[in-house]
Scaffold this motif. Structure first.
Motif, PDB file in Angstrom:
ATOM      1  N   GLU A 149      -5.216   2.736  -3.729  1.00  0.00           N
ATOM      2  CA  GLU A 149      -4.425   1.496  -4.118  1.00  0.00           C
ATOM      3  C   GLU A 149      -2.931   2.073  -4.714  1.00  0.00           C
ATOM      4  N   THR A 150      -2.663   3.034  -5.174  1.00  0.00           N
ATOM      5  CA  THR A 150      -1.639   3.263  -5.769  1.00  0.00           C
ATOM      6  C   THR A 150      -0.623   4.069  -4.612  1.00  0.00           C
TER       7      THR A 150
ATOM      8  N   THR B  47      -0.640  -0.528   1.261  1.00  0.00           N
ATOM      9  CA  THR B  47      -1.344   0.843   0.651  1.00  0.00           C
ATOM     10  C   THR B  47      -2.102   1.452   1.341  1.00  0.00           C
TER      11      THR B  47
ATOM     12  N   ALA C  60      -5.077   2.103   0.794  1.00  0.00           N
ATOM     13  CA  ALA C  60      -6.493   1.469   0.403  1.00  0.00           C
ATOM     14  C   ALA C  60      -6.403   0.530   1.797  1.00  0.00           C
ATOM     15  N   ASP C  61      -5.038  -0.269   1.952  1.00  0.00           N
ATOM     16  CA  ASP C  61      -5.132  -1.440   2.812  1.00  0.00           C
ATOM     17  C   ASP C  61      -5.366  -0.670   4.278  1.00  0.00           C
TER      18      ASP C  61
END
Length: 134
Positions: A72-73, A127, A129-130
């Motif tokens: 996510e970062t 991100t 994660a996305d």
């Protein structure tokens, strides 16, 4: 702007690692076989990503790589900028800033700056994660 093979493979590698358990180090040979990325490319890419602290490495038997942070970062833009010389639409802009000596009188510069902003805003908004969910 054309994203190079190195950039495409770096993003593919990072997405793969994002889908793995974050505590697990994955050997490059395994990633190469799973993602159909030549091992030499992965070695080059992971060297760059390690220097930029985007991935961590472990050595010895069973050594491999994992993400340095949670998925996510990371942004897709950060990953591409780490391995690409530039993701700007024209060579007269670097990191969104004009570098040409004729920038003050360039009638097309606003167009290129606007396009640069759109590209970077788009890539920065996604991100890792996305991307790994896509």
């Amino acid at each position: 702007m054309i994203i190079s093979t190195k950039g495409r493979y770096a993003l593919k590698l990072m997405m793969y690692l994002a889908k793995k358990n974050s505590a697990e180090f994955v050997p490059l040979k395994f990633i190469s076989a799973q993602q159909n990325i030549p091992l030499k490319y992965l070695e080059s890419i992971t060297t760059i990503l390690s220097k930029k602290k985007l991935v961590e490495a472990t050595s010895g038997k069973g050594g491999g790589y994992r993400l340095s942070r949670s998925p996510e970062t990371y942004s897709v833009g950060e990953i591409l900028r780490a391995v690409e010389e530039s993701i700007e639409p024209v060579t007269c802009i670097e990191n969104g800033v004009p570098v040409c000596e004729t920038a003050e009188s360039c009638s097309t510069l606003p167009i290129w700056k606007g396009l640069s902003a759109v590209i970077n805003d788009y890539l920065n908004a996604i991100t890792l994660a996305d991307a790994a969910k896509l």
